[in-house]
Design a protein around this motif. Sequence first.
Motif, mmCIF file in Angstrom:
data_model
loop_
_atom_site.group_PDB
_atom_site.id
_atom_site.type_symbol
_atom_site.label_atom_id
_atom_site.label_comp_id
_atom_site.label_asym_id
_atom_site.label_seq_id
_atom_site.Cartn_x
_atom_site.Cartn_y
_atom_site.Cartn_z
ATOM 1 N N ILE A 75 -21.272 86.898 37.869
ATOM 2 C CA ILE A 75 -20.013 85.372 38.683
ATOM 3 C C ILE A 75 -19.247 85.336 38.250
ATOM 4 O O ILE A 75 -17.501 85.973 38.070
ATOM 5 C CB ILE A 75 -20.633 85.037 39.157
ATOM 6 N N SER A 94 -24.105 79.785 44.602
ATOM 7 C CA SER A 94 -22.943 79.809 43.383
ATOM 8 C C SER A 94 -21.324 80.274 43.204
ATOM 9 O O SER A 94 -21.566 81.508 43.845
ATOM 10 C CB SER A 94 -24.054 80.160 42.240
ATOM 11 N N PRO A 96 -17.719 80.460 41.166
ATOM 12 C CA PRO A 96 -16.961 80.671 39.814
ATOM 13 C C PRO A 96 -16.106 79.206 40.393
ATOM 14 O O PRO A 96 -15.560 79.479 41.269
ATOM 15 C CB PRO A 96 -16.364 81.817 39.963
ATOM 16 N N VAL A 138 -18.883 78.175 36.289
ATOM 17 C CA VAL A 138 -20.159 78.830 37.514
ATOM 18 C C VAL A 138 -20.852 77.577 37.714
ATOM 19 O O VAL A 138 -21.744 77.148 37.097
ATOM 20 C CB VAL A 138 -20.960 79.601 36.747
#
Lengths: 161, 374
Positions: A75, A94, A96, A138
């Motif tokens: 990520i 999840s 960024p 993250v």
Amino acid sequence: MLKRTGIPTSDDLQSVTPDKERLLEGPVAIIECFNEIPCDPCFYSCPFKAIKKFDDINDKPELDYSKCTGCGNCIASCPGLAIFVVDYPKNRLSLPYEFLPLPSVGDKVWGLNRAGKSICQVEVIKVKDPDKNDKTAVITIRLSKKYLMEVRHIKVGDLDE
Amino acid sequence: MILLINTDLLVIGGGPAGMTAALKAAKRKAEVIIVERYHELGGQLTKQTHRFFGSKSEQAGTRGIDIARGLTKEIQNMSEIKVLTEATAQGYYEDKIVTVSYQNKFRKIRAKRIIIATGASEKMMLFENNDLPGVYGAGAIQTLMNLYGILPGKKVIMVGAGNIGLIVSYQLLQAGVEVKAVIEADSEIGGYLVHASKIRRTGVPIYTGHSVKSAIGESSVKGAEIIKLDENWQMITGTERFIKADTICLAVGLRPLVSLLIQADCAMVYVPELGGDVPIRDENLKTTNDQIFVAGDAAGIEEATAAMLEGEIAGLKAASEIGYLSEDVVEETRRLKRELKKLRGGPIGRKIRRGLSKVRGDDNVKKNRYSHLR
Ligand SMILES: Cc1cc2nc3c(=O)[nH]c(=O)nc-3n(C[C@H](O)[C@H](O)[C@H](O)COP(=O)(O)OP(=O)(O)OC[C@H]3O[C@@H](n4cnc5c(N)ncnc54)[C@H](O)[C@@H]3O)c2cc1C
Ligand code: SF4
Ligand code: SF4
């Protein structure tokens, strides 16, 4: 249309989304990187070799869903902030995040769709900002299943705003 | 008396192209001077707080400022390289000497080879009231914001959806500035779509097929009138719309900074794909003046990865022409050219490839734009 608006179409998205069966198995990366650009850091970031080696640096990334563990390592490696991990069974996403202030675990924040519209409230359950991520945090959020494939950004701050 | 400095290699411009050129040559023991007009090395990189694209082996995924810091440190550790900052190369003279104003003093430098890596300057755009305070170039906004921590305004209209417009929009958002819209004349977004998507999902609309008709305001920008364009980029009357803002940021393209190359009699061609006038050169970045190489954005607007690879190729070649030969030169040059070719291989590189086909070969030399000056 993506090239006119910056918003990927459902066809675009379908090409990078695993089938229902794989989604039900647990977390998996969704790589929303749709044009051929000279870029390859995602490949180097995956400890499980789930992202195929680029024959040509301009290739689009190709993910082997069966090898992807959803660990989320990729990520923060992506300069395009184009990689998300969806955990379907646990209703988790999840993403960024490069804005300050960072949210805290337990915060309720807005979930924004790909057009930047606030569509639901989500709960922050993890905030990872280690040095190795070089300032790209993250954030893992919990949200209703029906928005897992819609929400791609969060807005931190007052929910009434 | 004006001091004359002699050196093997003079590198003009301390951006990524100039820095890698200097390092490559110095590692082969050539004596190098870098002149950089700014007070530190790094060029465009010092303003790039975002992660870079490109190949991992050329530091992609790293933030631009960190790439600059790394290269600067490497340069400081090389005794072969002398760095003059606040040093602007002013002119190239027939006796193959470059004049430099260095911290308000005049210097002359005579070098066996010169690499010109001066980068680019921003293009301006014509519209009514474009001289109103509050209309900025994207470079100026990045300098204010990322180097000095000063916000240009509170509500910004970005003009241009190439990578620079998209990235600077993102940096403005990160600084807490509201980006009201990104306006793009072309019917499609020119920059990488991942950049477009990442600002779009924060809620910034991107209006392709639109332009700015006029800036509105008496003593400073209060907003802009934007308008739809047809496929021939003609304004469609009746489609005007007002957007409130206190800043208009122009990111409508860069132009190679080539005045020294023109002075040095390098044959030039106008290549729109590369951003304007650029020098004819061979695969090693050698121009038609045997003493002079070019590298980076000065050779054609591209990306930092390409600039660094070009710098390395030019640095290596210049060092060997001066006489610093090493066994691996051939192999290393081949590798660098392979990397460059790979980088330019995809659809994004198509424009660059088309542009490059116009800067090689004798036929093109005959088209020299400035031959009438001689
Ligand atoms: C907003 C933005 C985002 C970008 N993002 C990316 C990205 O994600 N990935 C990527 O690969 N590239 C990116 N780039 C492009 C990259 O920054 C440039 O391609 C690269 O910096 C070009 O390097 P250069 O060394 O040729 O020129 P520059 O970096 O422009 O350096 C030229 C240097 O020469 C100096 N100079 C000029 N004239 C003189 C003179 N007469 N005497 C002395 N010194 C002089 C200047 O002060 C400057 O320091 C971006 C550019 C911008 C503007
Ligand atoms: S989530 Fe983990 S396993 Fe899956 S692609 Fe990313 S880094 Fe590889
Ligand atoms: S790192 Fe991100 S932008 Fe680059 S190829 Fe991989 S997914 Fe695309």
